[in-house]
Design an enzyme around this catalytic site. Sequence first.
Site, PDB file in Angstrom:
ATOM      1  CG  ASN A   1      10.337  -9.543  -4.991  1.00 55.77           C
ATOM      2  OD1 ASN A   1      10.463  -9.737  -3.789  1.00 55.77           O
ATOM      3  ND2 ASN A   1       9.415 -10.141  -5.733  1.00 55.77           N
TER       4      ASN A   1
ATOM      5  CG  HIS B   1      -2.114  -3.494  -3.255  1.00 56.36           C
ATOM      6  ND1 HIS B   1      -2.720  -2.470  -2.551  1.00 56.36           N
ATOM      7  CD2 HIS B   1      -1.557  -2.923  -4.333  1.00 56.36           C
ATOM      8  CE1 HIS B   1      -2.507  -1.330  -3.183  1.00 56.36           C
ATOM      9  NE2 HIS B   1      -1.799  -1.583  -4.270  1.00 56.36           N
TER      10      HIS B   1
ATOM     11  CB  CYS C   1      -0.904   0.003   1.233  1.00 55.65           C
ATOM     12  SG  CYS C   1      -2.317  -1.100   1.072  1.00 55.65           S
TER      13      CYS C   1
ATOM     14  CG  PHE D   1      -6.849 -30.098  -7.395  1.00 54.81           C
ATOM     15  CD1 PHE D   1      -6.002 -29.441  -6.517  1.00 54.81           C
ATOM     16  CD2 PHE D   1      -8.191 -30.193  -7.084  1.00 54.81           C
ATOM     17  CE1 PHE D   1      -6.486 -28.892  -5.331  1.00 54.81           C
ATOM     18  CE2 PHE D   1      -8.679 -29.646  -5.903  1.00 54.81           C
ATOM     19  CZ  PHE D   1      -7.827 -28.996  -5.033  1.00 54.81           C
ATOM     20  CG  MET D   2      -3.113 -27.764 -13.128  1.00 48.91           C
ATOM     21  SD  MET D   2      -4.016 -28.222 -14.613  1.00 48.91           S
ATOM     22  CE  MET D   2      -4.862 -26.695 -14.974  1.00 48.91           C
TER      23      MET D   2
ATOM     24  CD  GLU E   1      -4.351 -31.487 -16.116  1.00 44.03           C
ATOM     25  OE1 GLU E   1      -3.589 -30.525 -16.180  1.00 44.03           O
ATOM     26  OE2 GLU E   1      -5.409 -31.561 -16.743  1.00 44.03           O
TER      27      GLU E   1
ATOM     28  CD  GLN F   1       6.156 -12.004  -7.836  1.00 52.54           C
ATOM     29  OE1 GLN F   1       7.370 -12.178  -7.832  1.00 52.54           O
ATOM     30  NE2 GLN F   1       5.330 -12.815  -7.210  1.00 52.54           N
TER      31      GLN F   1
ATOM     32  CG  HIS G   1       0.903  -7.558  -6.581  1.00 52.34           C
ATOM     33  ND1 HIS G   1      -0.116  -8.033  -5.799  1.00 52.34           N
ATOM     34  CD2 HIS G   1       1.829  -8.555  -6.601  1.00 52.34           C
ATOM     35  CE1 HIS G   1       0.170  -9.249  -5.371  1.00 52.34           C
ATOM     36  NE2 HIS G   1       1.354  -9.596  -5.846  1.00 52.34           N
TER      37      HIS G   1
END
Length: 356
Positions: A78, A167, A56, A314-315, A319, A171, A169
């Site tokens: 980061n 929040h 924030c 679910f992988m 899978e 990466q 966002h």
Amino acid sequence: MDNFNPTEHQHQRYNPLTGDWVLISPHRCQRPWAGHEEPAQSSASVPPFDPKNPLCPGVVRPNGTLNPNYTSTFTFANDFPALLDNVPGPLPNTEEDTLFQAIPAKGTCRVMCFHPKSNVTLPVMTDLEVLAVVDRWVEEMLDLGREYVWVQIFENKGAIMGCSNPHPHCQIWASGFLPNEPRRKDDFQRQYFQKHGAPLLMDYVKRELKRKERIVCENEDWVGLVPWPYETLLLPKRHIQRLQDCTKEERVTLADMIKRLTIKYDNLFEVTCPYSMGFHGAPTGEFLQKDCSHWVFHGMYFPPLLRSSTVKKFMVGYEMLAQSQRDLTPEQAAEKLRSLPDIHYSFKKNTETNNK
Ligand code: H2U
């Protein structure tokens, strides 16, 4: 035996970008579910500002850094990066060892906040606010792309996608190496270009635009379609190699597509739809000087939900051990998303309440 019906009978579909096959088993969607159910995600429970939330504006992060009182987007290095630049790497192998290989992995990681308010996600932002996000992505690509071969923008949304913070966002991980997925796409697109003399995804988008059955939404410059339920692929109608090659107008129409697609996803189960999304385009760094005509910039959304807001796909099992599998056809998923309203469900509900 009956004739083949793709909405009833299982079959495999080819992904020309990666060479993978996907097993489609449309008859399985009706099976009963007694497994784990996720709590439905809602932005209503997220306060616009939380003094303890390190993303924030005006908050001091746990490492002591004060966030500025940002009013639009905000990018920072980061604090817990997976990639660093100035660290020692493994020594080169002294002997010919093909079984135990380790090579250096250098890079840098950034976090980019989309909006000062924690409860304002992309689908409920104004057009200008989404455009500010696209513009910032372009700046980041230009900046990091000067040095790094691969700049991966990705957004994990929702706790079930491993997102640690509500929040809004994303990466950005930039690396001095080409990671596996883009490396495979580089190979497949190059092979196609050498054989057909045209970029794979430009031929593909032309075919999809003619067929229409897997298209969710489109505008003058972009098209969003479902290659596999409920994934969507965001493709340009013009040959654009990298996000940063978009014209000003194409950034505006890209923002429009991002908003429309994320509204559709939220409207699917009337929850804040979790997903992982990201962009792939021609590599950067030393590749900026090389011919990358085979590459077409594209966006991808991977939501983990298929049948309801609370049951995750679910992988696991088949899978992980064999190949991807889906319980409905891409055409069924596209039809479902296409027919959903273009207005976010929370706005509709507010209007309904206000009218009472
Ligand atoms: P995810 O929600 O996708 O995990 O992204 C949040 C990122 O924010 C995560 O990579 C970083 C985490 O390392 N972060 C900081 O850099 N500083 C903080 O004070 C909190 C989180």
